[in-house]
Write a protein that holds these residues in place. Sequence first.
Motif, PDB file in Angstrom:
ATOM      1  N   VAL A   1       0.841  -1.205   0.000  1.00  0.00           N
ATOM      2  CA  VAL A   1       0.000   0.000   0.000  1.00  0.00           C
ATOM      3  C   VAL A   1       0.871   1.249   0.000  1.00  0.00           C
ATOM      4  O   VAL A   1       0.484   2.291  -0.504  1.00  0.00           O
ATOM      5  N   ILE A   2       2.049   1.138   0.604  1.00  0.00           N
ATOM      6  CA  ILE A   2       2.985   2.274   0.653  1.00  0.00           C
ATOM      7  C   ILE A   2       4.360   1.776   0.220  1.00  0.00           C
ATOM      8  O   ILE A   2       4.829   0.742   0.707  1.00  0.00           O
ATOM      9  N   GLU A   3       5.009   2.529  -0.654  1.00  0.00           N
ATOM     10  CA  GLU A   3       6.413   2.273  -0.955  1.00  0.00           C
ATOM     11  C   GLU A   3       7.153   3.596  -0.904  1.00  0.00           C
ATOM     12  O   GLU A   3       6.786   4.548  -1.589  1.00  0.00           O
ATOM     13  N   MET A   4       8.165   3.638  -0.044  1.00  0.00           N
ATOM     14  CA  MET A   4       9.055   4.799  -0.011  1.00  0.00           C
ATOM     15  C   MET A   4      10.393   4.283  -0.508  1.00  0.00           C
ATOM     16  O   MET A   4      11.016   3.439   0.147  1.00  0.00           O
ATOM     17  N   LEU A   5      10.811   4.754  -1.689  1.00  0.00           N
ATOM     18  CA  LEU A   5      11.979   4.154  -2.334  1.00  0.00           C
ATOM     19  C   LEU A   5      13.152   5.131  -2.335  1.00  0.00           C
ATOM     20  O   LEU A   5      13.057   6.244  -2.861  1.00  0.00           O
ATOM     21  N   ASN A   6      14.263   4.710  -1.694  1.00  0.00           N
ATOM     22  CA  ASN A   6      15.525   5.489  -1.688  1.00  0.00           C
ATOM     23  C   ASN A   6      15.314   6.954  -1.295  1.00  0.00           C
ATOM     24  O   ASN A   6      15.733   7.872  -1.989  1.00  0.00           O
ATOM     25  N   ILE A   7      14.648   7.146  -0.156  1.00  0.00           N
ATOM     26  CA  ILE A   7      14.339   8.511   0.293  1.00  0.00           C
ATOM     27  C   ILE A   7      15.567   9.154   0.946  1.00  0.00           C
ATOM     28  O   ILE A   7      16.208   8.566   1.818  1.00  0.00           O
ATOM     29  N   ARG A   8      15.874  10.378   0.506  1.00  0.00           N
ATOM     30  CA  ARG A   8      16.957  11.147   1.133  1.00  0.00           C
ATOM     31  C   ARG A   8      16.392  12.468   1.622  1.00  0.00           C
ATOM     32  O   ARG A   8      15.736  13.191   0.871  1.00  0.00           O
TER      33      ARG A   8
ATOM     34  N   LEU B   1      11.309  10.412   8.469  1.00  0.00           N
ATOM     35  CA  LEU B   1      10.829   9.610   7.338  1.00  0.00           C
ATOM     36  C   LEU B   1       9.298   9.659   7.263  1.00  0.00           C
ATOM     37  O   LEU B   1       8.713   9.814   6.186  1.00  0.00           O
ATOM     38  N   MET B   2       8.644   9.571   8.414  1.00  0.00           N
ATOM     39  CA  MET B   2       7.176   9.590   8.424  1.00  0.00           C
ATOM     40  C   MET B   2       6.629  10.985   8.116  1.00  0.00           C
ATOM     41  O   MET B   2       5.566  11.130   7.522  1.00  0.00           O
ATOM     42  N   ASN B   3       7.387  12.020   8.527  1.00  0.00           N
ATOM     43  CA  ASN B   3       6.971  13.378   8.184  1.00  0.00           C
ATOM     44  C   ASN B   3       7.079  13.630   6.678  1.00  0.00           C
ATOM     45  O   ASN B   3       6.342  14.440   6.127  1.00  0.00           O
ATOM     46  N   VAL B   4       8.000  12.917   6.025  1.00  0.00           N
ATOM     47  CA  VAL B   4       8.087  12.979   4.556  1.00  0.00           C
ATOM     48  C   VAL B   4       6.840  12.317   3.959  1.00  0.00           C
ATOM     49  O   VAL B   4       6.204  12.850   3.058  1.00  0.00           O
TER      50      VAL B   4
ATOM     51  N   TYR C   1       7.477  17.275   5.307  1.00  0.00           N
ATOM     52  CA  TYR C   1       8.794  17.567   4.721  1.00  0.00           C
ATOM     53  C   TYR C   1       8.811  17.088   3.271  1.00  0.00           C
ATOM     54  O   TYR C   1       8.127  16.126   2.925  1.00  0.00           O
ATOM     55  N   GLN C   2       9.643  17.751   2.453  1.00  0.00           N
ATOM     56  CA  GLN C   2       9.852  17.292   1.067  1.00  0.00           C
ATOM     57  C   GLN C   2      11.221  16.629   0.977  1.00  0.00           C
ATOM     58  O   GLN C   2      12.212  17.199   1.428  1.00  0.00           O
ATOM     59  N   PRO C   3      11.289  15.421   0.384  1.00  0.00           N
ATOM     60  CA  PRO C   3      12.595  14.750   0.291  1.00  0.00           C
ATOM     61  C   PRO C   3      13.458  15.364  -0.809  1.00  0.00           C
ATOM     62  O   PRO C   3      12.941  15.919  -1.776  1.00  0.00           O
ATOM     63  N   GLU C   4      14.782  15.267  -0.626  1.00  0.00           N
ATOM     64  CA  GLU C   4      15.695  15.744  -1.673  1.00  0.00           C
ATOM     65  C   GLU C   4      15.721  14.753  -2.835  1.00  0.00           C
ATOM     66  O   GLU C   4      15.913  15.115  -3.981  1.00  0.00           O
ATOM     67  N   LYS C   5      15.585  13.465  -2.493  1.00  0.00           N
ATOM     68  CA  LYS C   5      15.616  12.431  -3.531  1.00  0.00           C
ATOM     69  C   LYS C   5      14.681  11.309  -3.140  1.00  0.00           C
ATOM     70  O   LYS C   5      14.327  11.147  -1.969  1.00  0.00           O
TER      71      LYS C   5
ATOM     72  N   ASN D   1       1.850  18.361   0.983  1.00  0.00           N
ATOM     73  CA  ASN D   1       1.339  18.821   2.290  1.00  0.00           C
ATOM     74  C   ASN D   1       0.398  17.773   2.889  1.00  0.00           C
ATOM     75  O   ASN D   1      -0.044  16.858   2.193  1.00  0.00           O
ATOM     76  N   PRO D   2       0.086  17.879   4.184  1.00  0.00           N
ATOM     77  CA  PRO D   2      -0.719  16.855   4.848  1.00  0.00           C
ATOM     78  C   PRO D   2      -2.124  16.671   4.251  1.00  0.00           C
ATOM     79  O   PRO D   2      -2.685  15.574   4.345  1.00  0.00           O
ATOM     80  N   ASN D   3      -2.686  17.718   3.640  1.00  0.00           N
ATOM     81  CA  ASN D   3      -4.016  17.544   3.036  1.00  0.00           C
ATOM     82  C   ASN D   3      -3.966  16.520   1.909  1.00  0.00           C
ATOM     83  O   ASN D   3      -4.894  15.723   1.725  1.00  0.00           O
ATOM     84  N   ILE D   4      -2.874  16.549   1.132  1.00  0.00           N
ATOM     85  CA  ILE D   4      -2.715  15.572   0.046  1.00  0.00           C
ATOM     86  C   ILE D   4      -2.580  14.168   0.652  1.00  0.00           C
ATOM     87  O   ILE D   4      -3.170  13.207   0.165  1.00  0.00           O
ATOM     88  N   ALA D   5      -1.810  14.074   1.748  1.00  0.00           N
ATOM     89  CA  ALA D   5      -1.667  12.780   2.430  1.00  0.00           C
ATOM     90  C   ALA D   5      -3.039  12.270   2.869  1.00  0.00           C
ATOM     91  O   ALA D   5      -3.390  11.098   2.646  1.00  0.00           O
ATOM     92  N   ASN D   6      -3.848  13.158   3.471  1.00  0.00           N
ATOM     93  CA  ASN D   6      -5.201  12.772   3.891  1.00  0.00           C
ATOM     94  C   ASN D   6      -6.024  12.275   2.707  1.00  0.00           C
ATOM     95  O   ASN D   6      -6.705  11.250   2.788  1.00  0.00           O
ATOM     96  N   ASP D   7      -5.941  13.007   1.589  1.00  0.00           N
ATOM     97  CA  ASP D   7      -6.711  12.611   0.397  1.00  0.00           C
ATOM     98  C   ASP D   7      -6.270  11.245  -0.123  1.00  0.00           C
ATOM     99  O   ASP D   7      -7.060  10.512  -0.710  1.00  0.00           O
ATOM    100  N   LEU D   8      -4.990  10.906   0.101  1.00  0.00           N
ATOM    101  CA  LEU D   8      -4.480   9.602  -0.354  1.00  0.00           C
ATOM    102  C   LEU D   8      -4.756   8.502   0.679  1.00  0.00           C
ATOM    103  O   LEU D   8      -4.334   7.369   0.516  1.00  0.00           O
ATOM    104  N   GLY D   9      -5.450   8.881   1.774  1.00  0.00           N
ATOM    105  CA  GLY D   9      -5.800   7.877   2.787  1.00  0.00           C
ATOM    106  C   GLY D   9      -4.709   7.629   3.810  1.00  0.00           C
ATOM    107  O   GLY D   9      -4.664   6.579   4.453  1.00  0.00           O
ATOM    108  N   ILE D  10      -3.792   8.616   3.989  1.00  0.00           N
ATOM    109  CA  ILE D  10      -2.724   8.467   4.991  1.00  0.00           C
ATOM    110  C   ILE D  10      -3.038   9.377   6.174  1.00  0.00           C
ATOM    111  O   ILE D  10      -3.251  10.578   5.998  1.00  0.00           O
ATOM    112  N   GLY D  11      -3.089   8.819   7.367  1.00  0.00           N
ATOM    113  CA  GLY D  11      -3.353   9.614   8.573  1.00  0.00           C
ATOM    114  C   GLY D  11      -2.230   9.424   9.570  1.00  0.00           C
ATOM    115  O   GLY D  11      -1.609   8.361   9.625  1.00  0.00           O
ATOM    116  N   MET D  12      -1.939  10.475  10.344  1.00  0.00           N
ATOM    117  CA  MET D  12      -0.829  10.364  11.304  1.00  0.00           C
ATOM    118  C   MET D  12      -1.285  10.725  12.714  1.00  0.00           C
ATOM    119  O   MET D  12      -1.905  11.758  12.924  1.00  0.00           O
TER     120      MET D  12
END
Length: 511
Positions: free
Chosen positions: A4-11, A46-49, A54-58, A72-83
């Motif tokens: 459901v989530i993939e964070m790939l090579n986040i910097r 990582l979770m704030n990204v 936060y915006q990742p550099e890579k 931004n968090p509103n986009i995360a909410n729209d994608l079904g991600i809650g923190m």
Amino acid sequence: MEHVIEMLNIRKEFPGIVANDNITLQVKKGEIHALLGENGAGKSTLMNVLFGLYQPEKGEIKVKGNPVKITNPNIANDLGIGMVHQHFMLVDTFTVTENIVLGKEPKALGRIDIKKAEKDVREISEKYGLSVDPQAKISEISVGMQQRVEILKTLYRGAEILIFDEPTAVLTPQEIKELIQIMKNLINEGKSIILITHKLKEIMEVCDRVTVIRKGKGIGTLDVSETNPIELASLMVGREVTFKTDKIDAVPKENVLEIKDLTVKDSRGVSVVNNLNLDVRAGEIVGIAGVDGNGQSELIEAITGLMKAESGSIKLAGKDILNMKPRKITESGIGHIPQDRHKHGLVLDFPIGENMVLQTYYQKPFSKNGVLNYKAIYQKAKTLIQEFDVRTPSEFTPARALSGGNQQKAIIGREVDRDPELLIAAQPTRGLDVGAIEFIHKRLIEQRDNGKAVLLISFELDEIMNVSDRIAVIYEGKIIEIVDPKTTTEQELGLLMAGSKRVKAGEQTNG
């Protein structure tokens, strides 16, 4: 769809530091996936990204296989991600319902339809076994309940993937049990959970897989069923960690602290400490075990002068210090590691170096005729930072910027360095990882071995059992029993903490 989530090579970089260095995290649908690492390893970053703070550099983020940009968090909410954040984002004066619907209020005829909102909240609350009263005010409910409100906030916004940031740091053992059940209910209803934690017991109990990060780098992902706490601890810290505290038997000498018939009332005039009696001797650690809210905080505040006592006596090395001014009390030989490091331990916006002399800044060499000698202050701070392994960019860094474990090491350094006759350690390892906990326990035992008295207050039963030489059980503001950690069990302690009397051989138990 497997992930459901993939964070790939986040910097992710901040000035002078790479917080996330090429980390990959893949979460399957319907699993509880732990994100494990020391304080400051980069877990929350990582979770704030992922949550758009936060915006990742890579790197790339995919949700259900689709590449996404979460700005931004509103986009995360729209994608079904809650923190569910570690420090709750709630308005104290609002009700549970008002907090939950804030920004997404149901409207009827152009006005907020609070009845519908309450009905929606009640339905979600019942579905997931959260049992929250929609009409209660935030300021009037327990920390555990406030956390449930945070969970409800994410569910109300349609979250499918929930991020929990250190959710058990502020909960009592009973609330932790209930939270674990809530997490299981969420999974049964098809949600997926990412759990940021450094508590190995919880991972073993509730998680399916675990991704370990160390100093900003991904170390690997393991199936929980195929690992154990010892392997996880060494992956997390990068060396072997001992869970058993090594210590020789205590050789207690004379009484340093003597409390007789102490009574303390709270702001409403209710007695929260009731005729309490307790002694702590030089060369021993006395642990106070009890469920939160049985008078522990008031007891410490009365000893340290932060709260007025009603009656009784508190003697330090034979001298009565009852209701003396806090500074006089610390000067007579008490060191205090407070349970809330932010509220009572540090001035967060001051440099960490100046925090190191908060108890001594008015004495030589740190000041002369009321003028501070910054050279001496920062020289001292540098020494303590090194000695207590406080990881900070420099002694001029604001205390706020340090991780919890390093803030705690700074406080312990400051208090131990003053060489007090009695060291009070209240929740000294709350919210810390195994590496920092091991370090702090060693320091407490060192104080004891140097012939000092140590009073330890903790809600972590294994900490009380491991570190104490005697355990005093507090219940409804009284010490009801003193037990020996060598011969008691967690179960017996748990019963005593709930107010049961000890069962002597051949006696009947009472409740």
